[in-house]
Design a protein around this motif. Structure first.
Motif, PDB file in Angstrom:
ATOM      1  N   PRO A 204       9.367  -7.499  11.650  1.00 44.31           N
ATOM      2  CA  PRO A 204       9.797  -6.139  11.332  1.00 44.31           C
ATOM      3  C   PRO A 204      10.289  -6.066   9.892  1.00 44.31           C
ATOM      4  O   PRO A 204      11.097  -6.876   9.455  1.00 44.31           O
ATOM      5  CB  PRO A 204      10.933  -5.890  12.319  1.00 44.31           C
ATOM      6  N   GLY A 205       9.777  -5.098   9.147  1.00 46.76           N
ATOM      7  CA  GLY A 205      10.168  -4.916   7.760  1.00 46.76           C
ATOM      8  C   GLY A 205      11.167  -3.787   7.611  1.00 46.76           C
ATOM      9  O   GLY A 205      11.856  -3.419   8.568  1.00 46.76           O
ATOM     10  N   PRO A 206      11.276  -3.227   6.425  1.00 48.79           N
ATOM     11  CA  PRO A 206      12.202  -2.112   6.185  1.00 48.79           C
ATOM     12  C   PRO A 206      11.959  -0.959   7.155  1.00 48.79           C
ATOM     13  O   PRO A 206      10.820  -0.606   7.446  1.00 48.79           O
ATOM     14  CB  PRO A 206      11.886  -1.707   4.741  1.00 48.79           C
ATOM     15  N   ASN A 207      13.044  -0.422   7.670  1.00 52.29           N
ATOM     16  CA  ASN A 207      12.993   0.690   8.628  1.00 52.29           C
ATOM     17  C   ASN A 207      12.235   0.334   9.901  1.00 52.29           C
ATOM     18  O   ASN A 207      11.748   1.226  10.606  1.00 52.29           O
ATOM     19  CB  ASN A 207      12.367   1.930   7.978  1.00 52.29           C
ATOM     20  N   GLY A 208      12.148  -0.962  10.189  1.00 57.49           N
ATOM     21  CA  GLY A 208      11.501  -1.395  11.415  1.00 57.49           C
ATOM     22  C   GLY A 208       9.991  -1.388  11.386  1.00 57.49           C
ATOM     23  O   GLY A 208       9.353  -1.616  12.414  1.00 57.49           O
ATOM     24  N   GLU A 209       9.382  -1.141  10.220  1.00 59.02           N
ATOM     25  CA  GLU A 209       7.925  -1.125  10.120  1.00 59.02           C
ATOM     26  C   GLU A 209       7.364  -2.526  10.391  1.00 59.02           C
ATOM     27  O   GLU A 209       7.751  -3.493   9.747  1.00 59.02           O
ATOM     28  CB  GLU A 209       7.506  -0.678   8.719  1.00 59.02           C
ATOM     29  N   PRO A 210       6.444  -2.673  11.369  1.00 55.42           N
ATOM     30  CA  PRO A 210       5.886  -4.012  11.642  1.00 55.42           C
ATOM     31  C   PRO A 210       4.912  -4.441  10.550  1.00 55.42           C
ATOM     32  O   PRO A 210       4.103  -3.652  10.075  1.00 55.42           O
ATOM     33  CB  PRO A 210       5.179  -3.834  12.985  1.00 55.42           C
ATOM     34  N   PHE A 211       5.009  -5.715  10.175  1.00 53.58           N
ATOM     35  CA  PHE A 211       4.132  -6.322   9.177  1.00 53.58           C
ATOM     36  C   PHE A 211       3.385  -7.486   9.824  1.00 53.58           C
ATOM     37  O   PHE A 211       3.974  -8.262  10.590  1.00 53.58           O
ATOM     38  CB  PHE A 211       4.931  -6.861   7.990  1.00 53.58           C
ATOM     39  N   LEU A 212       2.112  -7.623   9.498  1.00 54.79           N
ATOM     40  CA  LEU A 212       1.348  -8.798   9.887  1.00 54.79           C
ATOM     41  C   LEU A 212       1.285  -9.771   8.725  1.00 54.79           C
ATOM     42  O   LEU A 212       1.140  -9.370   7.567  1.00 54.79           O
ATOM     43  CB  LEU A 212      -0.079  -8.415  10.299  1.00 54.79           C
ATOM     44  N   ILE A 213       1.365 -11.074   9.031  1.00 55.26           N
ATOM     45  CA  ILE A 213       1.283 -12.121   8.020  1.00 55.26           C
ATOM     46  C   ILE A 213       0.314 -13.202   8.494  1.00 55.26           C
ATOM     47  O   ILE A 213      -0.096 -13.224   9.653  1.00 55.26           O
ATOM     48  CB  ILE A 213       2.677 -12.742   7.739  1.00 55.26           C
ATOM     49  N   ASP A 214      -0.071 -14.087   7.577  1.00 52.20           N
ATOM     50  CA  ASP A 214      -0.881 -15.273   7.874  1.00 52.20           C
ATOM     51  C   ASP A 214      -2.165 -14.976   8.656  1.00 52.20           C
ATOM     52  O   ASP A 214      -2.442 -15.603   9.687  1.00 52.20           O
ATOM     53  CB  ASP A 214      -0.056 -16.301   8.649  1.00 52.20           C
ATOM     54  N   PRO A 215      -2.996 -14.064   8.188  1.00 54.51           N
ATOM     55  CA  PRO A 215      -4.238 -13.782   8.924  1.00 54.51           C
ATOM     56  C   PRO A 215      -5.272 -14.894   8.779  1.00 54.51           C
ATOM     57  O   PRO A 215      -5.275 -15.645   7.812  1.00 54.51           O
ATOM     58  CB  PRO A 215      -4.738 -12.491   8.266  1.00 54.51           C
ATOM     59  N   SER A 216      -6.136 -14.975   9.771  1.00 55.87           N
ATOM     60  CA  SER A 216      -7.329 -15.823   9.722  1.00 55.87           C
ATOM     61  C   SER A 216      -8.493 -14.922  10.141  1.00 55.87           C
ATOM     62  O   SER A 216      -9.021 -15.022  11.232  1.00 55.87           O
ATOM     63  CB  SER A 216      -7.191 -17.023  10.652  1.00 55.87           C
ATOM     64  N   ILE A 217      -8.866 -14.052   9.255  1.00 60.23           N
ATOM     65  CA  ILE A 217      -9.611 -12.840   9.549  1.00 60.23           C
ATOM     66  C   ILE A 217     -11.018 -13.106  10.075  1.00 60.23           C
ATOM     67  O   ILE A 217     -11.649 -14.105   9.718  1.00 60.23           O
ATOM     68  CB  ILE A 217      -9.676 -11.975   8.258  1.00 60.23           C
ATOM     69  N   LEU A 218     -11.474 -12.219  10.960  1.00 60.68           N
ATOM     70  CA  LEU A 218     -12.858 -12.216  11.415  1.00 60.68           C
ATOM     71  C   LEU A 218     -13.146 -10.870  12.054  1.00 60.68           C
ATOM     72  O   LEU A 218     -12.234 -10.078  12.320  1.00 60.68           O
ATOM     73  CB  LEU A 218     -13.142 -13.334  12.417  1.00 60.68           C
ATOM     74  N   PHE A 219     -14.428 -10.612  12.302  1.00 59.85           N
ATOM     75  CA  PHE A 219     -14.847  -9.466  13.101  1.00 59.85           C
ATOM     76  C   PHE A 219     -15.373  -9.998  14.421  1.00 59.85           C
ATOM     77  O   PHE A 219     -16.176 -10.938  14.445  1.00 59.85           O
ATOM     78  CB  PHE A 219     -15.938  -8.666  12.385  1.00 59.85           C
ATOM     79  N   GLY A 220     -14.910  -9.400  15.512  1.00 57.48           N
ATOM     80  CA  GLY A 220     -15.340  -9.887  16.813  1.00 57.48           C
ATOM     81  C   GLY A 220     -14.805  -9.038  17.940  1.00 57.48           C
ATOM     82  O   GLY A 220     -14.296  -7.932  17.735  1.00 57.48           O
ATOM     83  N   ASP A 221     -14.900  -9.567  19.144  1.00 57.00           N
ATOM     84  CA  ASP A 221     -14.427  -8.877  20.339  1.00 57.00           C
ATOM     85  C   ASP A 221     -12.904  -8.753  20.271  1.00 57.00           C
ATOM     86  O   ASP A 221     -12.184  -9.754  20.185  1.00 57.00           O
ATOM     87  CB  ASP A 221     -14.846  -9.674  21.579  1.00 57.00           C
ATOM     88  N   ARG A 222     -12.391  -7.522  20.357  1.00 59.98           N
ATOM     89  CA  ARG A 222     -10.945  -7.315  20.275  1.00 59.98           C
ATOM     90  C   ARG A 222     -10.209  -7.999  21.421  1.00 59.98           C
ATOM     91  O   ARG A 222      -9.018  -8.341  21.305  1.00 59.98           O
ATOM     92  CB  ARG A 222     -10.621  -5.823  20.242  1.00 59.98           C
TER      93      ARG A 222
END
Length: 289
Positions: A204-222
């Motif tokens: 959670p960042g400022p004002n409770g906004e969620p942040f994602l970190i450390d991605p290992s990105i791809l496109f695929g089945d959700r």
């Protein structure tokens, strides 16, 4: 390392006085630092003896997620592509966490929105990493083929080479790979996935906004992403409730969830050893035992 950090800050245009540099948690793979200058606060990762594209693909993943305008990510300032064992740095904005107003429900809605951003093919244009392990990639028209060839098989072969595949496990894994099309769909949409979405990779960042970190990105089945969120205890129920309301989950999800979790368990088997062997065996027994 402090001198390298100071030189990097000058290189990105912050020549103000450095008031504080200290090592922080989150450095299982890299060394991690909190840095405060007169101008701003930074989160900086450092590592050596890494492939030149190690930080580049992480930076690319952050940019992909940012461009969706769904889930927040830290601002990216610069990254190195070190060679010959040199130390490289990845420089991002420091996110000062705040639980005020932050709920897993908000994260669930935003992740569902991120998954609505799709590509024409599955996979990714260059190899990535899961922890320190390399993840071979490529672009495929068929999700089943991508998942078998570029996810399960490489970890299977790594496990064999490391002695983590006793004969019974190896035989069952071979059968599973041959029969994967009995359970895994081939005609799903290639959604943008974070690729390493466990509880430690959001904050959670400022004002409770969620942040994602450390991605290992791809496109695929959700569903592949959702399955991993449930491997080690899962996210709070509010996350899944909000996700399902924003993007309903197909009825066959329980049938494929263990098969998608198998990939991450093989990764942990290869990283940490036989402590994860029984979890791998349980899934293999369920499907081909």
């Amino acid at each position: 390392m402090e001198q390298l950090i100071k030189e990097k800050l000058v290189a990105i245009g912050d020549s103000s006085a450095v008031h504080k540099i200290h090592q922080v948690g989150g450095g299982d793979i890299n060394q991690a630092y909190y840095v405060r200058t007169r101008e701003r606060e930074y989160f900086i990762k450092g590592n050596n003896n890494i492939p030149p594209h190690f930080f580049r693909v992480e930076a690319k993943g952050l940019r992909y997620i940012k461009e969706t305008k769904t889930v927040a990510v830290p601002e990216l300032f610069d990254y190195d592509e070190p060679e010959n064992g040199e130390t490289g740095l990845l420089v991002m904005d420091w996110i000062e966490g705040s639980s005020s107003g932050s709920t897993p429900e908000l994260l669930g809605r935003k992740v569902a929105a991120m998954h609505q951003h799709q590509n024409s093919q599955h996979g990714f244009s260059e190899d990535t990493f899961i922890g320190a392990l390399p993840q071979p990639n490529g672009l495929y028209d068929n999700w089943l083929t991508y998942y078998r060839e570029q996810r399960l098989k490489p970890q299977f072969h790594t496990a064999i080479s490391q002695g983590n595949m006793p004969e019974t496990r190896r035989k069952r894994m071979t059968v599973l790979l041959d029969r994967l099309d009995d359970w895994i769909p081939s005609s799903v949409s290639p959604s943008l996935l974070h690729g390493d979405l466990w509880g430690g990779n959001w904050l959670p960042g400022p004002n409770g906004e969620p942040f994602l970190i450390d991605p290992s990105i791809l496109f695929g089945d959700r569903l592949f992403e959702l399955a991993f969120t449930e491997v080690f205890g899962g996210f709070p129920d509010d996350f899944y409730k909000a996700y399902k309301e924003a993007s309903p989950i197909p009825d066959y999800y329980p049938d494929v969830k263990p098969l998608y979790q198998l990939y991450y368990l093989l990764v942990h088997l290869n990283m940490f050893g036989e402590a994860y062997g029984s979890l791998v065996d349980r899934i293999l027994n369920e499907y081909v035992g």
